[in-house]
Design a protein around this motif. Structure first.
Motif, short mmCIF file in Angstrom:
data_model
loop_
_atom_site.label_atom_id
_atom_site.label_comp_id
_atom_site.label_asym_id
_atom_site.label_seq_id
_atom_site.Cartn_x
_atom_site.Cartn_y
_atom_site.Cartn_z
N ILE A 129 0.85 -1.20 0.00
CA ILE A 129 0.00 0.00 0.00
C ILE A 129 0.88 1.24 0.00
O ILE A 129 1.80 1.37 0.82
CB ILE A 129 -0.94 0.03 1.23
N LEU A 130 0.59 2.15 -0.94
CA LEU A 130 1.26 3.44 -0.99
C LEU A 130 0.28 4.53 -0.54
O LEU A 130 -0.91 4.46 -0.88
CB LEU A 130 1.73 3.76 -2.42
N ASP A 131 0.75 5.52 0.20
CA ASP A 131 -0.14 6.60 0.61
C ASP A 131 -0.34 7.60 -0.54
O ASP A 131 0.12 7.37 -1.66
CB ASP A 131 0.37 7.28 1.89
N ARG A 132 -1.00 8.70 -0.27
CA ARG A 132 -1.31 9.70 -1.31
C ARG A 132 -0.05 10.23 -2.00
O ARG A 132 -0.08 10.63 -3.16
CB ARG A 132 -2.05 10.89 -0.68
N ASP A 133 1.06 10.20 -1.27
CA ASP A 133 2.31 10.74 -1.81
C ASP A 133 3.20 9.66 -2.43
O ASP A 133 4.34 9.93 -2.82
CB ASP A 133 3.09 11.44 -0.69
N GLY A 134 2.69 8.43 -2.53
CA GLY A 134 3.45 7.36 -3.13
C GLY A 134 4.45 6.71 -2.20
O GLY A 134 5.35 6.00 -2.65
N VAL A 135 4.30 6.94 -0.90
CA VAL A 135 5.21 6.37 0.09
C VAL A 135 4.64 5.05 0.60
O VAL A 135 3.46 4.99 0.97
CB VAL A 135 5.41 7.34 1.26
N PRO A 136 5.42 3.96 0.66
CA PRO A 136 4.91 2.69 1.18
C PRO A 136 4.53 2.83 2.66
O PRO A 136 5.32 3.32 3.47
CB PRO A 136 6.10 1.74 1.01
N VAL A 137 3.30 2.40 2.99
CA VAL A 137 2.82 2.51 4.38
C VAL A 137 2.31 1.17 4.91
O VAL A 137 1.91 1.08 6.07
CB VAL A 137 1.72 3.57 4.50
N GLY A 138 2.32 0.13 4.09
CA GLY A 138 1.86 -1.18 4.56
C GLY A 138 2.11 -2.24 3.51
O GLY A 138 2.11 -1.95 2.31
N GLU A 139 2.36 -3.44 3.96
CA GLU A 139 2.53 -4.55 3.03
C GLU A 139 2.06 -5.83 3.69
O GLU A 139 1.97 -5.93 4.93
CB GLU A 139 3.99 -4.69 2.58
N GLY A 140 1.76 -6.83 2.87
CA GLY A 140 1.31 -8.10 3.40
C GLY A 140 1.28 -9.16 2.32
O GLY A 140 1.32 -8.85 1.13
N TYR A 141 1.22 -10.42 2.75
CA TYR A 141 1.12 -11.53 1.81
C TYR A 141 0.19 -12.58 2.38
O TYR A 141 -0.13 -12.59 3.58
CB TYR A 141 2.50 -12.13 1.52
N HIS A 142 -0.28 -13.46 1.51
CA HIS A 142 -1.17 -14.54 1.92
C HIS A 142 -0.31 -15.73 2.32
O HIS A 142 0.59 -16.12 1.59
CB HIS A 142 -2.10 -14.91 0.77
N LEU A 143 -0.61 -16.31 3.50
CA LEU A 143 0.21 -17.40 4.00
C LEU A 143 -0.45 -18.76 3.80
O LEU A 143 0.20 -19.71 3.39
CB LEU A 143 0.51 -17.21 5.49
N ARG A 144 -1.75 -18.86 4.09
CA ARG A 144 -2.44 -20.15 3.94
C ARG A 144 -3.94 -19.91 3.80
O ARG A 144 -4.45 -18.87 4.21
CB ARG A 144 -2.16 -21.08 5.13
N LYS A 145 -4.62 -20.89 3.21
CA LYS A 145 -6.07 -20.79 3.05
C LYS A 145 -6.73 -20.70 4.42
O LYS A 145 -6.40 -21.44 5.33
CB LYS A 145 -6.60 -22.00 2.28
#
Length: 305
Positions: free
Chosen positions: A34-50
């Motif tokens: 996720i990038l904020d309004r200014d294009g700065v990364p503010v969050g990330e995540g991945y899927h681990l399991r069903k």
């Protein structure tokens, strides 16, 4: 067009999506930034399991209110249905992001698809961003959907005692759903790594017919299978279904005093995809183009065993 910041974010999303290799099946391994309004990364995540939250939800949770008006960069089209978790496209809408970039379209998307629903909600959508790079992680999962069977990798060493070479395949096991060991034992690549009621380890007796063996592996929930060892009987049974070869060949001293690889190389019907040194060996990775027979792989393993 994607901005430089967005391309960097997509490559980061692809990188973290690989954390789910070997545990997400039958779901795909997906990453999101996720990038904020200014294009700065503010969050990330991945899927681990069903059964666990999907990549988008994990990234939005990390971003919090900073996601509003920002951009979601995700490796696979956000899902459009309510399964064990709510649809990700709705999570993105509720977070009030203004833009979503996706690398690969989801062939399993329900109805009109998550991308269309996002656009209908007034969100700008960009498709196909670094798609080929994202396929480095998503490719085997998509292959399994397309063929109706797991993507199968066969790894073996040439010219050495394979019983002493387990250290070379340990890292490969955890990136595959199932591992068929040299003695025929079938194991989960990451023990206990998959979600409950969505995956199981099949019985070792898969039968003597390739079709039935592949069906049993598929029904177990596997999207990727690793077969170990040149003398593995399952490798011979499933030779025509082998999609990738990972071959470790020994190095010998060259006339200049350095070392050079020796022994058989990539068999006919496979295309060399990667070469790298691995201690006293060279590791060859080769992929089989669609429609090409794999029988020559068996010959190579027999020659090098």
């Amino acid at each position: 067009m994607a901005t430089p910041n967005e391309l960097t974010a997509m490559r980061r999303a692809i990188a973290i999506s690989a954390q789910g290799l070997g545990t997400t099946s039958p779901n795909p391994p997906v990453g999101c930034v996720i990038l904020d309004r200014d294009g700065v990364p503010v969050g990330e995540g991945y899927h681990l399991r069903k059964g666990d939250h999907h990549a988008e939800v994990n990234a939005l949770t990390a971003a919090g209110e900073r996601a509003e008006g920002g951009t979601a960069v995700v490796t696979l089209e956000p899902c459009n249905h309510h399964g064990r978790t709510p649809p990700c496209r709705q999570a993105l809408i509720d977070a009030k992001v203004s833009r979503v970039l996706m690398a690969v379209m989801d062939p399993t998307s329900r109805g009109e698809g998550g991308a269309v629903v996002l656009e209908q909600a007034g969100i700008e959508v960009e498709r196909g961003v670094l798609e080929q790079e994202a396929l480095l992680v998503l490719g085997p999962w998509l292959h399994s959907l397309r063929t109706g069977r797991p993507h199968i990798t066969w790894t073996y060493s040439v010219g050495v005692d394979e019983d002493n070479g387990d250290y070379r395949v340990t890292e490969l096991r955890c990136t595959h759903d199932l591992v068929i060991r040299r003695n025929g034992v079938i194991e989960e690549g990451t023990p206990g790594g998959h979600g409950e009621d969505s995956f199981r380890v099949p019985l070792p007796a898969l039968g003597e017919e390739p079709g039935k063996a592949l069906h049993a592996l598929t029904e177990a929930g596997a999207r990727t299978v690793l077969i170990e060892g040149s003398s593995n009987e399952m490798a011979r049974l499933l030779a025509d279904a082998v999609d990738r070869l990972i071959i470790d060949i020994p190095c010998t001293p060259s006339s200049s005093g350095s070392t050079a690889a020796s022994g058989p190389g990539v068999p006919d019907g496979f295309r060399l995809a990667n070469v790298k040194p691995l201690g006293t060996h060279i590791r060859l990775t080769a992929d089989r183009p669609s429609g090409t027979s794999s029988r020559s792989a068996t010959v190579l393993a027999q020659d090098g065993a």
